[in-house]
Design a protein around this motif. Structure first.
Motif, PDB file in Angstrom:
ATOM      1  N   LEU A 185     -24.577  36.352 117.353  1.00 16.56           N
ATOM      2  CA  LEU A 185     -23.901  37.334 118.189  1.00 16.56           C
ATOM      3  C   LEU A 185     -23.489  38.574 117.408  1.00 16.56           C
ATOM      4  CD1 LEU A 185     -21.555  35.101 120.397  1.00 16.56           C
ATOM      5  CD2 LEU A 185     -23.690  36.206 121.084  1.00 16.56           C
ATOM      6  N   TYR A 186     -22.978  38.361 116.186  1.00 15.01           N
ATOM      7  CA  TYR A 186     -22.418  39.469 115.424  1.00 15.01           C
ATOM      8  C   TYR A 186     -23.251  39.865 114.207  1.00 15.01           C
ATOM      9  CZ  TYR A 186     -18.363  38.501 118.319  1.00 15.01           C
ATOM     10  OH  TYR A 186     -17.522  38.319 119.387  1.00 15.01           O
ATOM     11  N   GLY A 187     -24.312  39.113 113.915  1.00 18.38           N
ATOM     12  CA  GLY A 187     -25.138  39.446 112.767  1.00 18.38           C
ATOM     13  C   GLY A 187     -24.398  39.347 111.454  1.00 18.38           C
ATOM     14  N   LEU A 188     -23.508  38.364 111.356  1.00 15.09           N
ATOM     15  CA  LEU A 188     -22.698  38.203 110.156  1.00 15.09           C
ATOM     16  C   LEU A 188     -22.761  36.762 109.658  1.00 15.09           C
ATOM     17  CD1 LEU A 188     -19.468  40.185 111.166  1.00 15.09           C
ATOM     18  CD2 LEU A 188     -21.311  40.964 109.669  1.00 15.09           C
ATOM     19  N   ASP A 189     -22.827  36.618 108.357  1.00 10.36           N
ATOM     20  CA  ASP A 189     -22.795  35.296 107.730  1.00 10.36           C
ATOM     21  C   ASP A 189     -21.601  35.258 106.795  1.00 10.36           C
ATOM     22  OD1 ASP A 189     -23.464  32.747 107.099  1.00 10.36           O
ATOM     23  OD2 ASP A 189     -25.214  33.244 105.867  1.00 10.36           O
ATOM     24  N   GLN A 190     -20.812  34.220 106.906  1.00  9.33           N
ATOM     25  CA  GLN A 190     -19.612  34.121 106.080  1.00  9.33           C
ATOM     26  C   GLN A 190     -19.686  32.883 105.192  1.00  9.33           C
ATOM     27  OE1 GLN A 190     -16.453  34.294 109.075  1.00  9.33           O
ATOM     28  NE2 GLN A 190     -16.045  36.411 108.476  1.00  9.33           N
ATOM     29  N   SER A 191     -19.183  33.022 103.998  1.00  6.18           N
ATOM     30  CA  SER A 191     -19.127  31.895 103.062  1.00  6.18           C
ATOM     31  C   SER A 191     -17.827  31.959 102.286  1.00  6.18           C
ATOM     32  CB  SER A 191     -20.322  31.937 102.094  1.00  6.18           C
ATOM     33  OG  SER A 191     -20.316  33.141 101.359  1.00  6.18           O
ATOM     34  N   THR A 192     -17.317  30.795 101.937  1.00  7.09           N
ATOM     35  CA  THR A 192     -16.063  30.726 101.197  1.00  7.09           C
ATOM     36  C   THR A 192     -16.290  31.139  99.753  1.00  7.09           C
ATOM     37  OG1 THR A 192     -15.288  28.948 102.611  1.00  7.09           O
ATOM     38  CG2 THR A 192     -14.181  29.225 100.493  1.00  7.09           C
ATOM     39  N   GLY A 193     -15.488  32.053  99.296  1.00  5.21           N
ATOM     40  CA  GLY A 193     -15.598  32.502  97.916  1.00  5.21           C
ATOM     41  C   GLY A 193     -14.695  31.712  96.993  1.00  5.21           C
ATOM     42  N   LYS A 194     -13.419  32.051  96.981  1.00  5.18           N
ATOM     43  CA  LYS A 194     -12.499  31.368  96.069  1.00  5.18           C
ATOM     44  C   LYS A 194     -11.064  31.586  96.526  1.00  5.18           C
ATOM     45  CE  LYS A 194     -12.481  35.403  93.025  1.00  5.18           C
ATOM     46  NZ  LYS A 194     -12.735  35.886  91.651  1.00  5.18           N
ATOM     47  N   TRP A 195     -10.191  30.740  96.002  1.00  6.71           N
ATOM     48  CA  TRP A 195      -8.763  30.899  96.243  1.00  6.71           C
ATOM     49  C   TRP A 195      -8.221  31.905  95.242  1.00  6.71           C
ATOM     50  CZ3 TRP A 195      -6.489  29.037 100.442  1.00  6.71           C
ATOM     51  CH2 TRP A 195      -7.099  27.964 101.108  1.00  6.71           C
ATOM     52  N   LEU A 196      -7.466  32.854  95.719  1.00 11.36           N
ATOM     53  CA  LEU A 196      -6.882  33.881  94.864  1.00 11.36           C
ATOM     54  C   LEU A 196      -5.527  33.413  94.337  1.00 11.36           C
ATOM     55  CD1 LEU A 196      -7.751  37.041  96.998  1.00 11.36           C
ATOM     56  CD2 LEU A 196      -9.037  36.016  95.105  1.00 11.36           C
ATOM     57  N   PRO A 197      -5.046  34.031  93.259  1.00  2.33           N
ATOM     58  CA  PRO A 197      -3.754  33.616  92.669  1.00  2.33           C
ATOM     59  C   PRO A 197      -2.588  33.635  93.647  1.00  2.33           C
ATOM     60  CG  PRO A 197      -4.940  35.036  91.151  1.00  2.33           C
ATOM     61  CD  PRO A 197      -5.719  35.057  92.437  1.00  2.33           C
ATOM     62  N   ASP A 198      -2.644  34.526  94.656  1.00  2.41           N
ATOM     63  CA  ASP A 198      -1.537  34.585  95.616  1.00  2.41           C
ATOM     64  C   ASP A 198      -1.632  33.515  96.698  1.00  2.41           C
ATOM     65  OD1 ASP A 198      -3.630  35.455  97.155  1.00  2.41           O
ATOM     66  OD2 ASP A 198      -2.783  37.415  97.642  1.00  2.41           O
ATOM     67  N   GLY A 199      -2.656  32.637  96.592  1.00  2.00           N
ATOM     68  CA  GLY A 199      -2.797  31.546  97.542  1.00  2.00           C
ATOM     69  C   GLY A 199      -3.681  31.847  98.733  1.00  2.00           C
ATOM     70  N   SER A 200      -4.161  33.083  98.849  1.00  5.84           N
ATOM     71  CA  SER A 200      -5.037  33.434  99.966  1.00  5.84           C
ATOM     72  C   SER A 200      -6.482  33.043  99.648  1.00  5.84           C
ATOM     73  CB  SER A 200      -4.954  34.933 100.263  1.00  5.84           C
ATOM     74  OG  SER A 200      -5.390  35.687  99.143  1.00  5.84           O
ATOM     75  N   LEU A 201      -7.260  32.863 100.687  1.00  4.18           N
ATOM     76  CA  LEU A 201      -8.654  32.470 100.535  1.00  4.18           C
ATOM     77  C   LEU A 201      -9.545  33.689 100.728  1.00  4.18           C
ATOM     78  CD1 LEU A 201     -10.785  30.188 100.258  1.00  4.18           C
ATOM     79  CD2 LEU A 201     -10.705  29.970 102.744  1.00  4.18           C
ATOM     80  N   GLN A 202     -10.384  33.940  99.753  1.00  4.65           N
ATOM     81  CA  GLN A 202     -11.314  35.050  99.842  1.00  4.65           C
ATOM     82  C   GLN A 202     -12.608  34.570 100.480  1.00  4.65           C
ATOM     83  OE1 GLN A 202     -12.931  36.785  96.148  1.00  4.65           O
ATOM     84  NE2 GLN A 202     -12.367  38.775  96.992  1.00  4.65           N
ATOM     85  N   VAL A 203     -13.009  35.218 101.568  1.00  3.01           N
ATOM     86  CA  VAL A 203     -14.220  34.856 102.287  1.00  3.01           C
ATOM     87  C   VAL A 203     -15.208  36.010 102.175  1.00  3.01           C
ATOM     88  CG1 VAL A 203     -15.211  34.267 104.528  1.00  3.01           C
ATOM     89  CG2 VAL A 203     -12.965  33.381 103.890  1.00  3.01           C
ATOM     90  N   TYR A 204     -16.432  35.693 101.787  1.00  4.35           N
ATOM     91  CA  TYR A 204     -17.456  36.714 101.651  1.00  4.35           C
ATOM     92  C   TYR A 204     -18.253  36.834 102.954  1.00  4.35           C
ATOM     93  CZ  TYR A 204     -16.471  36.357  96.669  1.00  4.35           C
ATOM     94  OH  TYR A 204     -15.852  36.353  95.447  1.00  4.35           O
ATOM     95  N   THR A 205     -18.453  38.050 103.399  1.00  5.60           N
ATOM     96  CA  THR A 205     -19.209  38.310 104.616  1.00  5.60           C
ATOM     97  C   THR A 205     -20.423  39.173 104.298  1.00  5.60           C
ATOM     98  OG1 THR A 205     -17.207  38.223 105.981  1.00  5.60           O
ATOM     99  CG2 THR A 205     -19.134  39.297 106.932  1.00  5.60           C
ATOM    100  N   THR A 206     -21.577  38.737 104.769  1.00  5.98           N
ATOM    101  CA  THR A 206     -22.801  39.508 104.580  1.00  5.98           C
ATOM    102  C   THR A 206     -23.450  39.750 105.932  1.00  5.98           C
ATOM    103  OG1 THR A 206     -24.072  37.477 104.210  1.00  5.98           O
ATOM    104  CG2 THR A 206     -23.220  38.613 102.259  1.00  5.98           C
ATOM    105  N   GLU A 207     -24.087  40.899 106.079  1.00 10.18           N
ATOM    106  CA  GLU A 207     -24.768  41.222 107.327  1.00 10.18           C
ATOM    107  C   GLU A 207     -26.138  40.557 107.380  1.00 10.18           C
ATOM    108  OE1 GLU A 207     -24.954  45.286 108.384  1.00 10.18           O
ATOM    109  OE2 GLU A 207     -22.798  45.642 108.149  1.00 10.18           O
ATOM    110  N   LEU A 208     -26.506  40.097 108.558  1.00  8.41           N
ATOM    111  CA  LEU A 208     -27.810  39.483 108.779  1.00  8.41           C
ATOM    112  C   LEU A 208     -28.671  40.424 109.603  1.00  8.41           C
ATOM    113  CD1 LEU A 208     -26.678  35.855 109.724  1.00  8.41           C
ATOM    114  CD2 LEU A 208     -27.759  36.560 107.588  1.00  8.41           C
TER     115      LEU A 208
END
Length: 258
Positions: A185-208
């Motif tokens: 639907l959105y032409g986007l692929d997301q994958s989990t990157g890493k946990w940052l020191p502040d406790g948030s989760l970094q998610v990588y998004t790439t266009e398809l």
């Protein structure tokens, strides 16, 4: 007419396997009884509901009954006075056009020739299946509905138009969430990157740009297709099944003694 839903209109060799399964159980079987109860006040505006429910359109018509039950039992006002789209629903002063569609087993083409059986896939193969083949399977019926141009119909003008989709193409199709559909639907692929020191989760998004299987490639990002601006939303479910009707039927008192 009592039991009209399960009174065959065609020869036995043309009956859908799932229809034959339901036809063979006792009338008070929860799923069968629930379907008959819902169909009792259902308007067949197409004039071919029974024939399709009993034969090649079983899954699509089952899904249509599921949505009808959902709307009619949850406070929506339904207008079934038109052959298309499937429903005009209204609640709290908001009127919406709703069209149901299903992902069905292919009868020809690349997916018929190269399509994978879900039960044969390894974990890594399932991920690839979601990214490409399953996205293509969702894309085909949604693109077909886009060509119908429901927004041009007089009774749909200026109304939000919603497509509702469920996959019935494989026995294991219900085990998937909406990940593949969201990618398409959105032409986007997301994958989990890493946990940052502040406790948030970094998610990588790439266009398809596209989704591909052997001999077939489709563009990704449905909402960027021409005329897709006329589609207000696409709703996914994987629970409009016979099992759902069994549970509903049991809770409504059907077959409670078996």
């Amino acid at each position: 007419m009592p039991n009209a839903l399960f009174t065959p209109m065609v020869s036995e060799d043309k009956l859908h396997p799932s229809f034959k399964l339901l036809q063979g159980v006792k009338p008070d079987h929860p799923g069968r009884a629930m379907l008959e109860e819902i169909f009792a006040d259902y308007d067949d505006v197409d004039g071919n509901f029974l024939e399709q429910f009993q034969t090649t359109g079983f899954d699509a018509r089952l899904f249509e009954l599921y949505l009808y039950a959902l709307f009619s039992r949850h406070g929506y006002t339904l207008d079934r006075g038109h052959a298309a789209p499937d429903f005009l629903v209204e609640r709290s002063g908001v009127r919406v056009a709703v069209e149901a569609t299903t992902v069905n087993p292919p009868t020809s083409g690349p997916l018929k020739q190269h399509g994978k059986r879900i039960e044969d896939l390894s974990f890594s193969e399932r991920l690839e299946y979601e990214r490409h083949e399953l996205a293509i399977r969702f894309g085909s019926p949604l693109f077909s509905k886009l060509q119908k141009r429901y927004w041009d119909l007089d009774h749909c003008k200026d109304l939000p138009l919603v497509l509702v989709v469920q996959a019935f193409h494989d026995e294991g199709a219900m085990s998937f969430s909406d990940n593949a559909l969201t990618r398409y639907l959105y032409g986007l692929d997301q994958s989990t990157g890493k946990w940052l020191p502040d406790g948030s989760l970094q998610v990588y998004t790439t266009e398809l740009e596209s989704h591909s299987v052997p001999s077939k490639t489709i563009p990704s990002n449905f909402f960027r297709l021409p005329n897709a601006e006329n589609i207000s939303a696409v709703i996914f479910t994987n629970s409009g099944t016979l099992t759902k009707f069994d549970r509903l039927g049991f809770h409504h008192g059907h077959g409670a003694d078996t």
